[in-house]
Every structure is written in C-alpha cells, then in structure tokens.
Design a protein around this motif. Structure first.
Motif, mmCIF file in Angstrom:
data_model
loop_
_atom_site.group_PDB
_atom_site.id
_atom_site.type_symbol
_atom_site.label_atom_id
_atom_site.label_comp_id
_atom_site.label_asym_id
_atom_site.label_seq_id
_atom_site.Cartn_x
_atom_site.Cartn_y
_atom_site.Cartn_z
ATOM 1 N N PRO A 145 -7.309 -1.893 1.639
ATOM 2 C CA PRO A 145 -8.320 -2.314 2.628
ATOM 3 C C PRO A 145 -7.914 -3.590 3.365
ATOM 4 O O PRO A 145 -8.299 -3.784 4.517
ATOM 5 N N ASN A 185 -11.821 3.815 2.529
ATOM 6 C CA ASN A 185 -10.692 3.751 1.604
ATOM 7 C C ASN A 185 -11.077 4.166 0.184
ATOM 8 O O ASN A 185 -10.300 4.817 -0.520
ATOM 9 N N SER A 202 0.833 -1.199 0.000
ATOM 10 C CA SER A 202 0.000 0.000 0.000
ATOM 11 C C SER A 202 0.869 1.250 0.000
ATOM 12 O O SER A 202 0.611 2.216 -0.725
#
Length: 470
Positions: free
Chosen positions: A126, A405, A28
């Motif tokens: 997520p 998100n 991420s």
C-alpha cells in the motif's frame, strides 16, 4: 537531521518520485515473486523436509494470510508515521525474512521467514500506491499508477519462470540469495528519495477492529483449506465459514462506532468504487489461480521440467511489463472505459481458450494464450484502480487503497486454494495422475472463466455511469 513535515506539498513528477515508487515497488515485487516462485519448488521442499502437500501449501497460505492481515493497517500507518520510517521498517522485516529463508534448516524456520516477508510486503504494497496518489501530478496519475501496477502485472509471471530456473540449476535457496543485493539497492534508493507529503498525526490504533478483521480472514482461509482436506460442506468447514461471517459482522459494527476506525467504511458508499473493487478482487483470484494451474499442468500433464513449466508465464510477463505504464497513458488520453473493457475482454478470452484447449495443450500454445490474458490484465489493473480511487475524496483514498490491496491479497489466497482443491479432488483415488490433473485443471479453468465474467460486467456498468455523467 529529521525531515521537516510539510503543511502543503507540491505534486511534481521528478526523479525522486520515480525512484521512491521503484524502491517501494521492488520490495512489493519481490514479495509476490517469491510467493509464486516457491510454488514451483514444492516437490523439492516436500522431499527435503519430509512433509506432505497439505503442509507445504502453507508456504503460500501463511504468507498471504499475514499479508491480508497487515495491509488494513496501512491507512493508520500512513497517517501516524513518516513515509520513510514506514518504508525502513517494512524493508527490515522483509530482509530478515529473506535471510531466514536462505538459512532455513527446517520447514518451520522456512515458514517463519515467509511470515516475516509477509509483514514487510504487507506494509510496502500500500505504501507504493499511497506515494503515487499523494505525490504524483493529477495529469500523470494514470501513467504513474501504471508503473506501480507493473509490480502486480509482472511478479506472478516472473516468479515461476525465474524461480524454476534458479531452483533447477542452483537449488531453491538461490531464489532468496538472488534477491538480497536487489533489496539492498532498493533500501538505498528509498532512503535517498522518499519524501514526506503530508503532516504526521497522532492516532489511536484500532486494535479491536484489526483483531476482528484478521481473525475473520483466518477463518475464511482455513475454511477453504478444510474444503480441500475434508470435503466441501464438512461440519468443520461450515463452522469456519460461520465464524468468518460473525467476525466480519462484528468488525463492521465496531468500525461504525469507533472513534478512530481502522478503515473508514464510508468508501463502500461509493458504488463505482465498489464495482472497481469487485473487479480487481475477481481478477486477482484468476491471476493467482492461473499461476498455480499452468506450471502444475505443465509438469504433471505435459511432462516438462521446472524451468520450462515456469517459462510459460514469462512472455506474458514481458507484455505486462511493456503495457503497464502505457495503459496508464491510454487512460490519461482516452478515459477509463475503452482500455478497461478491452482489457477485461482479452483476459476473459484468454481463460476461455485455456479451458477449450486444455485437453491437448502444448507449451507454445499455453504461452500464447497467457500473453492474451496478460495483455488484458495490464490494461485493466492500474486503470481500474486509478478510476476507482479517483471517485473517493482525497481524505479517504488511503482507506480505499487499503481496501483494494487487502481484498486482492485475500482473493489471491482463495484463488490458489480453490484451484488446488479442484485439481486435488480430481487426482484423488486414481492411478492416472496426468489424466486426472488434466480433467481437474479443465474444471478449474471453467470456474476461473465464470469468475472473470464478473469484472467485465462490473466495469461495463461503472464506466458507462462515468461516460453518462461526462
């Protein structure tokens, strides 16, 4: 041997939990880091591939658009597939995107790489928070969410600084090359540490709902892009805004009657959760707007190089890295109200100072002011997410995570586009690019300051309600 799916799971803070969060977090982090790092290389890409500003901007826009379209599927993926399987698929997409970008010989090929990265990051972001909310002990939830939000706190700042240095000294492909060994390590960590904390259930994918939602995002992003190209209020832009509203209405109508909805809209029935979402969306709008404005201002107005321009955000990055886990511990000890409101106030002060000082800003001043903003951001993000998700039943927290998100990525795309549009409008038709950029940037800071007031008001109301209830 296949991993046994548990019927119950004991929450415990151990090495496997920390390593699994780090593994998902690295991907991420890498996704957001590359996004902001490539912003610094736009002039180089334009010269190498012989493209204009409007075209090169799709490096960011396409990535965020794909990201916003993939994130809503996270709740379905979380229920339908094993956590380790979801991680493996996302990592394969992301590494494929990095390799494509590294070896790109044309701009379309580079753009394809960014789209693959967007798919991987859209699945991974997520996933990291789902692991935390499902597996972390409740008493350590704030601290673990702080570690998770270290990703969003650091990446927008690390990208321009490290990316600018790599691009200036080794070429823009070095940004992709530097990430490959890190991703390999993250892959190994994830395979060895990620556990299954909930039973896997067979659910039908809500393809129609996903199509409505994704197309509505496309219309919104194109509408903002057309505003920068054709002017705000043009017929094409108004038609796209109308398409966005219609598709979003169709999505809501469909989800209310769907047997297996993409996202359970019942999460929006909780007013404190909604206030938290609005706060996080506005903050992300400001964060991505600043990550575009500060390096751009530094190069065009202050006359700095790529490395110095990117380094303006670096000290703030370290402050965010230090404060992100500490802010969660503060929440665990003091509750949500004090750290969140302190953070929102510091972030607002930072944006206001940038607007007031933008007429004669220097690198040291810009760095100091961004530290103030980053300190506030680090106190606010993880704690707001924790406080908001805690208001939801455990059965819908994955849906709440997906909502947060998704809207954060969409807000980031809009923040970059709006800031760019304001500066481009100021630069249009003038020969003094430096002065026009300074005036446009000042106007953009004013817009961001107004937006930053919203989280302060929302969280004051949300945390006051929590305090009164206690």
């Amino acid at each position: 041997m296949s991993e046994e799916v548990p019927t119950s799971f004991e929450r415990r803070l151990d090495a496997k939990l920390v390593l699994s969060v780090i593994a998902a977090g690295i991907m991420s982090f890498s996704g957001v880091c590359v996004e902001t790092a490539m912003n610094v290389t736009f002039p180089t890409l334009m010269a190498e591939f012989k493209i204009d500003t409007a075209t090169v901007q799709w490096m960011t826009t396409s990535y965020l658009l794909v990201l916003a379209s993939i994130v809503p599927t996270s709740s379905y993926l979380n229920r339908r597939f094993r956590t380790k399987t979801v991680f493996t698929v996302s990592m394969c997409f992301y590494i494929a995107g990095i390799v494509t970008g590294l070896t790109a010989v044309s701009f379309p090929m580079l753009l394809c790489g960014r789209i693959l990265e967007g798919i991987g990051t859209g699945i991974a972001l997520p996933l990291m928070f789902n692991i935390i909310t499902e597996q972390a002990p409740l008493k350590n939830m704030g601290a673990m969410m702080g570690i998770g939000t270290l990703v969003t706190a650091m990446a927008p700042a690390v990208g321009p600084s490290v990316g600018g240095w790599l691009a200036e000294n080794f070429g823009w492909r070095a940004i992709f090359a530097a990430l490959l060994p890190i991703l390999v390590v993250a892959f190994a960590l994830g395979i060895g540490s990620i556990r299954q904390s909930h039973p896997v259930e067979k659910h039908k994918f809500d393809a129609r709902g996903w199509a409505f939602l994704s197309l509505s995002f496309v219309c919104l992003v194109f509408a903002v892009d057309f505003g920068a190209r054709l002017g705000w209020g043009s017929p094409a832009q108004l038609a796209l805004f109308a398409g966005f509203a219609l598709l979003l209405a169709l999505f809501v109508r469909h989800e209310k009657s769907a047997d297996a909805p993409l996202v359970h809209l019942s999460v929006f029935g909780n007013s404190r959760f909604v206030l938290g979402v609005v706060s996080l969306v506005c903050l992300q709008f400001v964060v991505l707007g600043l990550s575009f404005l500060l390096p751009n201002y530094s190069q065009l107005v202050m006359g700095t190089g790529q490395t110095e321009a990117g380094s303006i955000l670096l000290l703030g990055c370290f402050v965010g890295a230090l404060m992100a886990p500490l802010s969660g511990q503060i929440l665990d000890k003091l509750g949500a109200r004090k750290p969140i409101l302190t953070g929102a106030s510091c972030a607002l002060v930072g944006v206001v100072l940038l607007e007031l000082l933008s007429g004669g800003l220097h690198t040291a001043q810009a760095t100091a002011v961004y530290v103030c903003f980053a300190f506030g951001q680090s106190l606010m993000v993880g704690n707001t997410m924790t406080a908001s998700l805690e208001r939801l039943p455990e059965s819908t927290r994955a849906d709440g995570n997906a909502v947060i998100n998704t809207l954060q990525q969409l807000a980031g795309a809009l923040g970059t586009s709006v800031a760019s549009a304001i500066v481009n409008a100021a630069q249009s038709g003038t020969s003094n690019v430096a002065r026009a950029t300074m005036l446009g940037t000042r106007s953009a800071y004013l817009v961001l300051a107004v937006v930053m007031v919203v989280p302060l008001l929302c969280m004051e109301r949300a945390t006051r309600a929590t305090k009164d209830a206690a």
